[in-house]
Design a protein around this motif. Structure first.
Motif, PDB file in Angstrom:
ATOM      1  N   ASP A 419     -61.333  28.345 -34.615  1.00 26.28           N
ATOM      2  CA  ASP A 419     -61.554  28.665 -35.974  1.00 26.28           C
ATOM      3  C   ASP A 419     -60.522  30.105 -36.013  1.00 26.28           C
ATOM      4  O   ASP A 419     -60.726  30.780 -37.158  1.00 26.28           O
ATOM      5  N   CYS A 420     -59.889  30.372 -34.888  1.00 27.23           N
ATOM      6  CA  CYS A 420     -59.068  31.522 -34.958  1.00 27.23           C
ATOM      7  C   CYS A 420     -57.885  31.191 -35.690  1.00 27.23           C
ATOM      8  O   CYS A 420     -57.025  30.155 -35.576  1.00 27.23           O
ATOM      9  N   PRO A 421     -56.889  32.218 -36.259  1.00 25.89           N
ATOM     10  CA  PRO A 421     -55.607  32.078 -37.008  1.00 25.89           C
ATOM     11  C   PRO A 421     -54.667  31.903 -35.941  1.00 25.89           C
ATOM     12  O   PRO A 421     -53.937  33.102 -35.733  1.00 25.89           O
ATOM     13  N   LEU A 422     -54.394  31.072 -35.256  1.00 25.09           N
ATOM     14  CA  LEU A 422     -53.295  30.733 -34.346  1.00 25.09           C
ATOM     15  C   LEU A 422     -52.642  29.701 -34.746  1.00 25.09           C
ATOM     16  O   LEU A 422     -53.040  28.560 -35.204  1.00 25.09           O
ATOM     17  N   PRO A 423     -51.160  29.530 -34.307  1.00 22.43           N
ATOM     18  CA  PRO A 423     -50.367  28.518 -34.713  1.00 22.43           C
ATOM     19  C   PRO A 423     -50.592  27.286 -33.857  1.00 22.43           C
ATOM     20  O   PRO A 423     -51.040  27.557 -32.665  1.00 22.43           O
ATOM     21  N   SER A 424     -50.793  26.257 -34.325  1.00 25.49           N
ATOM     22  CA  SER A 424     -51.307  24.807 -33.705  1.00 25.49           C
ATOM     23  C   SER A 424     -50.425  23.624 -34.196  1.00 25.49           C
ATOM     24  O   SER A 424     -50.284  23.749 -35.409  1.00 25.49           O
ATOM     25  N   ASN A 425     -50.010  22.852 -33.563  1.00 23.86           N
ATOM     26  CA  ASN A 425     -49.445  21.787 -33.931  1.00 23.86           C
ATOM     27  C   ASN A 425     -49.372  20.649 -32.905  1.00 23.86           C
ATOM     28  O   ASN A 425     -49.811  20.917 -31.670  1.00 23.86           O
ATOM     29  N   ALA A 426     -48.803  19.345 -33.133  1.00 28.71           N
ATOM     30  CA  ALA A 426     -48.843  18.188 -32.079  1.00 28.71           C
ATOM     31  C   ALA A 426     -47.543  17.820 -32.219  1.00 28.71           C
ATOM     32  O   ALA A 426     -46.744  17.228 -33.313  1.00 28.71           O
ATOM     33  N   GLU A 427     -46.599  18.106 -31.389  1.00 31.86           N
ATOM     34  CA  GLU A 427     -45.239  17.605 -31.174  1.00 31.86           C
ATOM     35  C   GLU A 427     -45.238  16.217 -30.484  1.00 31.86           C
ATOM     36  O   GLU A 427     -45.698  16.204 -29.253  1.00 31.86           O
ATOM     37  N   SER A 428     -44.456  15.415 -30.907  1.00 28.11           N
ATOM     38  CA  SER A 428     -44.342  13.825 -30.270  1.00 28.11           C
ATOM     39  C   SER A 428     -42.904  14.269 -29.293  1.00 28.11           C
ATOM     40  O   SER A 428     -42.187  15.028 -29.805  1.00 28.11           O
ATOM     41  N   PHE A 429     -42.962  13.548 -28.409  1.00 22.08           N
ATOM     42  CA  PHE A 429     -41.874  13.562 -27.633  1.00 22.08           C
ATOM     43  C   PHE A 429     -41.735  12.464 -26.517  1.00 22.08           C
ATOM     44  O   PHE A 429     -42.508  11.722 -26.312  1.00 22.08           O
ATOM     45  N   HIS A 430     -40.296  12.207 -26.295  1.00 23.02           N
ATOM     46  CA  HIS A 430     -40.195  10.918 -25.172  1.00 23.02           C
ATOM     47  C   HIS A 430     -40.526  11.698 -23.693  1.00 23.02           C
ATOM     48  O   HIS A 430     -40.043  12.518 -23.255  1.00 23.02           O
ATOM     49  N   THR A 431     -41.034  10.787 -22.971  1.00 22.20           N
ATOM     50  CA  THR A 431     -41.421  10.962 -21.396  1.00 22.20           C
ATOM     51  C   THR A 431     -40.646  10.341 -20.512  1.00 22.20           C
ATOM     52  O   THR A 431     -40.122   9.135 -20.984  1.00 22.20           O
ATOM     53  N   PHE A 432     -40.123  11.048 -19.730  1.00 20.03           N
ATOM     54  CA  PHE A 432     -39.104  10.427 -18.556  1.00 20.03           C
ATOM     55  C   PHE A 432     -40.007  10.110 -17.198  1.00 20.03           C
ATOM     56  O   PHE A 432     -40.881  10.927 -16.864  1.00 20.03           O
ATOM     57  N   SER A 433     -39.689   9.020 -16.586  1.00 24.87           N
ATOM     58  CA  SER A 433     -40.093   8.651 -15.284  1.00 24.87           C
ATOM     59  C   SER A 433     -39.166   8.980 -14.209  1.00 24.87           C
ATOM     60  O   SER A 433     -38.032   9.069 -14.693  1.00 24.87           O
ATOM     61  N   ASN A 434     -39.584   9.245 -12.983  1.00 24.84           N
ATOM     62  CA  ASN A 434     -38.499   9.624 -12.005  1.00 24.84           C
ATOM     63  C   ASN A 434     -37.614   8.677 -11.672  1.00 24.84           C
ATOM     64  O   ASN A 434     -36.562   8.690 -11.230  1.00 24.84           O
ATOM     65  N   VAL A 435     -38.008   7.390 -12.216  1.00 27.31           N
ATOM     66  CA  VAL A 435     -36.665   6.467 -12.236  1.00 27.31           C
ATOM     67  C   VAL A 435     -35.713   6.326 -13.323  1.00 27.31           C
ATOM     68  O   VAL A 435     -34.296   6.258 -12.832  1.00 27.31           O
ATOM     69  N   GLU A 436     -35.915   6.927 -14.367  1.00 31.65           N
ATOM     70  CA  GLU A 436     -35.197   7.333 -15.351  1.00 31.65           C
ATOM     71  C   GLU A 436     -34.295   8.329 -15.192  1.00 31.65           C
ATOM     72  O   GLU A 436     -33.017   8.539 -15.431  1.00 31.65           O
ATOM     73  N   GLU A 437     -34.862   9.527 -14.355  1.00 23.89           N
ATOM     74  CA  GLU A 437     -33.996  10.656 -14.055  1.00 23.89           C
ATOM     75  C   GLU A 437     -32.971  10.700 -12.779  1.00 23.89           C
ATOM     76  O   GLU A 437     -33.433   9.830 -11.984  1.00 23.89           O
ATOM     77  N   LYS A 438     -31.842  11.221 -13.040  1.00 29.88           N
ATOM     78  CA  LYS A 438     -31.224  11.461 -11.930  1.00 29.88           C
ATOM     79  C   LYS A 438     -31.565  12.141 -10.732  1.00 29.88           C
ATOM     80  O   LYS A 438     -31.643  11.659  -9.532  1.00 29.88           O
ATOM     81  N   HIS A 439     -32.486  13.082 -10.821  1.00 29.32           N
ATOM     82  CA  HIS A 439     -33.434  13.620 -10.084  1.00 29.32           C
ATOM     83  C   HIS A 439     -34.195  14.504 -10.938  1.00 29.32           C
ATOM     84  O   HIS A 439     -34.226  14.838 -12.017  1.00 29.32           O
ATOM     85  N   CYS A 440     -35.435  15.005 -10.263  1.00 32.76           N
ATOM     86  CA  CYS A 440     -36.359  15.591 -10.987  1.00 32.76           C
ATOM     87  C   CYS A 440     -36.295  16.813 -10.786  1.00 32.76           C
ATOM     88  O   CYS A 440     -36.400  17.688  -9.773  1.00 32.76           O
ATOM     89  N   SER A 531     -49.174  15.782 -37.907  1.00 37.12           N
ATOM     90  CA  SER A 531     -48.388  16.073 -39.303  1.00 37.12           C
ATOM     91  C   SER A 531     -48.050  14.694 -39.312  1.00 37.12           C
ATOM     92  O   SER A 531     -47.716  14.117 -40.536  1.00 37.12           O
ATOM     93  N   GLU A 532     -47.839  13.895 -38.244  1.00 34.32           N
ATOM     94  CA  GLU A 532     -47.387  12.451 -38.401  1.00 34.32           C
ATOM     95  C   GLU A 532     -48.249  11.598 -37.694  1.00 34.32           C
ATOM     96  O   GLU A 532     -48.861  12.096 -36.433  1.00 34.32           O
ATOM     97  N   PRO A 533     -48.372  10.435 -37.825  1.00 34.53           N
ATOM     98  CA  PRO A 533     -49.315   9.452 -37.130  1.00 34.53           C
ATOM     99  C   PRO A 533     -48.601   9.244 -35.625  1.00 34.53           C
ATOM    100  O   PRO A 533     -47.577   9.203 -35.533  1.00 34.53           O
ATOM    101  N   LEU A 534     -49.587   9.044 -34.775  1.00 36.81           N
ATOM    102  CA  LEU A 534     -49.125   8.624 -33.260  1.00 36.81           C
ATOM    103  C   LEU A 534     -49.143   7.279 -33.195  1.00 36.81           C
ATOM    104  O   LEU A 534     -50.315   6.743 -33.193  1.00 36.81           O
ATOM    105  N   LEU A 535     -47.915   6.680 -32.874  1.00 32.42           N
ATOM    106  CA  LEU A 535     -47.966   5.182 -32.579  1.00 32.42           C
ATOM    107  C   LEU A 535     -48.411   4.719 -31.352  1.00 32.42           C
ATOM    108  O   LEU A 535     -48.202   5.564 -30.331  1.00 32.42           O
TER     109      LEU A 535
END
Length: 695
Positions: A419-440, A531-535
């Protein structure tokens, strides 16, 4: 392009200036080092490009001294030569000096140039084109060329002002926020753990005067941290765990003066840019910089830095106490709230400044609103936390605080207040697994921080007697510094004069802003939905607190609830739930409301489907997985009872396009056995605010 030849005012070296002029007839001849403080009408809109003919001074600048000091600061930060490093570069003398020292340090060890032989391995410059002037693109390109000539790979990023360019009153603040957002994004994209910026001792002096004119306490007067962990919205999945992406922001030049910046550029024969907007008296720091320029004698400067150093020792002491209190008295729950054990905390034995900072850290963590807590709110929180047993509730700084159920007032709950006036949102992002990354690279950062802490542990402030200015405001700090002979009467008088001058500017500006905002009312509260649906398969950050994801699985099991009869015969013959076949199924996220648990209660009263038929659900009138949702609701209500009522309102809930409840992952409820949903409490900024050092 116009050119001029100017004699530098302090080092007496010849410097050739070139500057872009939007109007060919506009000429001026600034000195290289200390330009006069131009009036608003006299400031050119273009930046001045300085070419210093330093052949007369190359032998006079002791570059070995600067390189040694820089190397020592890098070791203090815990950074090794093999670590990948980004540099924030504007093209001014400060950031160009940083490039010179960083390039020299990087090539000291075994890590020289990359395979191309053109660029230094593991060193990356980020140049931000704010796009606020027509010439900015060309200027950024020129700076980029100069940096590349030094063997530093660079990237130029232009600001995208989606909501329009910032207005004059918020220009510097908005530009800074955008700049650091870009820095973090580029570091993440290039898997870089360390960002160096070129703040120096003169910047600290300016900040001290600015904050003291705003009546800051000793913690604010400590200035900028030597190292601080900065967190972005990006998250990756590494080593079977969610890890928030963060960068270690390092200021290795805090022991250097502005004059040192010019000397380093001249000693290495490097050009730099002078931005005329840095001379505009419209901005507070510019006014203070001009005033300090008339006072920075050797004595004044050294005494002012001595006061800042004393404030930093106090800050180190307070941070140590707060870290200890957090470990001893705070329990963080998976549902997103914290419990303070007041008996263990024993607030009556803690200095006000330490207890106030402790409460601030806890509230900032729970709300993820990284704003300072000051004035009457801070006093109210201190009074509340010192009253044991606590018997009342309190809403402050985006949090709701109340006695923990069953604790008899010896424990306090800290919950996020929706109920407090504070900024809030929901941001979509891509997640990486440690297989996809060159290193963590989060592991690399943890090692760097560990290295820095091992150095810091040798410089601990072990008791309050070493912290000279506990519980003092700016005026008291200066008076105490004078009493202790840290500063002379002359320096004390000069600082007070600077404070008063800036206070008068601040008050007049505040009155002007207030008069222009009288008609603007209302506050922005937490958004109920994404703000946008989560697929399906997507992941989002909700309220900077929960990592939420969901998907539909075509394979289900009939053994969901032990000891409970469950019919799934209404499912299709191949074992797939009817929900899977729904076209374009999406979810939205909001916080829990009272109607949600009432709905769960209604679900538990559904009849068991002995006749193996799907049952029509209440409220929706839709055929669905009745037996499963009934038993899921039953289990979820049991889990919900263990969560205090005050904490339930910030629990994330998944609903469909029509607002119908799909899942409450935190308590294990979902309507359909084919739906897999999770809500992991992983605040963007950890408890304590992350690593920082004020060495």
């Amino acid at each position: 392009m116009a050119r001029g030849l100017v004699l530098c005012s302090q080092t007496r070296t010849i410097a050739k200036l070139s500057f872009f002029l939007p109007y060919p007839k506009l000429w001026f001849k600034p000195h290289c080092h200390h330009h006069p403080c131009y009036g608003p009408q006299n400031i050119p809109s273009a930046r001045v490009f300085c070419h210093c003919d330093s052949s007369q001074t190359l032998n006079l600048v002791d570059m070995a001294k600067y390189n040694e000091a820089f190397s020592r600061r890098m070791a203090m930060a815990g950074i090794k030569h093999h670590n990948r490093i980004a540099l924030g570069v504007s093209g001014g003398p400060d950031s160009m000096a940083l490039c010179v020292l960083a390039a020299s340090w990087k090539t000291e060890g075994l890590y020289g140039f990359d395979n191309s032989g053109k660029f230094i391995d593991g060193l990356f410059a980020i140049i931000v084109d704010h796009g606020l002037r027509s010439e900015s693109k060309d200027e950024a390109s020129l700076v980029g060329n100069r940096v590349s000539e030094m063997g530093i790979r660079c990237k130029i990023v232009r600001c995208d002002w989606l909501n329009g360019k910032p207005k004059q009153g918020h220009l510097q603040e908005s530009a800074r926020d955008m700049r650091y957002k870009i820095f973090l994004d580029v570091c993440m994209q290039n898997q870089i753990s360390v960002l160096l910026v070129a703040h120096h001792a003169d910047d600290q002096a300016e900040l001290f005067i600015l904050r003291s004119s705003r009546d800051s306490g000793v913690l604010g007067l400590a200035g900028m941290a030597f190292t601080s962990q900065v967190f972005s919205s990006h998250t990756n999945f590494c080593n079977n765990d969610w890890k928030n992406h963060s960068v270690l922001l390092v200021r290795p030049l805090l022991d250097f003066s502005k004059e040192d910046m010019y000397k380093i550029c001249q000693g290495s024969n490097r050009d730099w840019v002078e931005d005329p907007t840095n001379r505009s008296p419209l901005f507070a720091r510019n006014r203070i910089r001009a005033s300090l320029g008339n006072l920075l004698s050797g004595t004044f400067n050294s005494e002012l830095q001595a006061v800042i150093s004393a404030c930093r020792r106090t800050r180190i002491y307070v941070d140590q106490i707060c870290n200890s209190l957090i470990k001893q008295s705070i329990t963080v729950m998976d549902q997103g709230f914290a419990v303070i054990n007041l008996k263990t905390l024993n607030p009556s034995k803690i200095e006000d400044i330490c207890l106030s900072k402790f409460i601030t850290l806890v509230l900032q963590f729970v709300s993820q609103r990284q704003r300072p807590i000051r004035g009457s709110t801070s006093k109210l929180l201190l009074q509340y936390i010192r009253t044991i047993p606590c018997k009342t509730s309190l809403t402050a700084a985006g949090c709701y605080i109340c006695p923990a159920p069953g604790s008899k007032g010896f424990k306090a709950l800290v919950c996020c207040s929706v109920d407090c006036p504070l900024p809030s949102n929901a941001e979509s992002f891509h997640t990486f697994s440690n297989v996809e990354e060159k290193h963590c690279f989060s592991d690399e950062l943890e090692q760097i921080i560990a290295n820095g802490k091992s150095y810091s542990n040798n410089n601990l402030v072990t008791n309050s007697s070493q912290a000279q200015f506990l519980d003092m405001r700016s005026q008291s700090v200066l008076d105490e510094a004078w009493r202790l002979d840290v500063i002379s009467e002359s320096t004390h008088r000069s600082i007070i004069s600077l404070q008063r001058e800036e206070v008068s500017h601040f008050k007049s500006k505040t009155d002007e802003v207030a008069s222009g905002c009288e008609s603007k009312q209302g506050t922005e509260h937490i958004a109920a939905f994404l703000s946008e649906p989560l697929l399906p398969g997507q992941t989002c950050y909700f309220m900077n607190r929960f990592i939420i994801s969901w998907k539909l699985s075509k394979e289900i099991s009939s053994n969901w609830f032990r000891g409970e009869p469950l019919s799934l015969s209404y499912l299709e013959g191949d074992g797939h739930c009817c929900c899977v076949n729904e076209d374009e199924m999406v979810a939205k996220v909001r916080t829990m409301i009272d109607a949600d648990w009432l709905y769960l209660a209604k679900l538990t009263k559904l009849p068991h489907s002995d006749n193996f038929e799907a049952t029509r659900l209440p409220l929706t009138g839709k055929i669905a997985c009745s037996d499963y949702s009934r038993l899921s609701a039953k289990v979820a209500l049991k889990s919900l009872k263990s969560i205090p009522v005050a904490a339930r309102k910030s629990i994330p809930v998944l609903v469909d396009d029509h607002g119908r409840l799909l899942s409450i992952p935190s308590i294990g409820f979902k309507h359909c056995p084919c739906m897999k949903a999770s809500a992991v409490f992983k605040p963007r900024v950890p408890l304590g605010g992350g690593h920082s050092s004020f060495l």
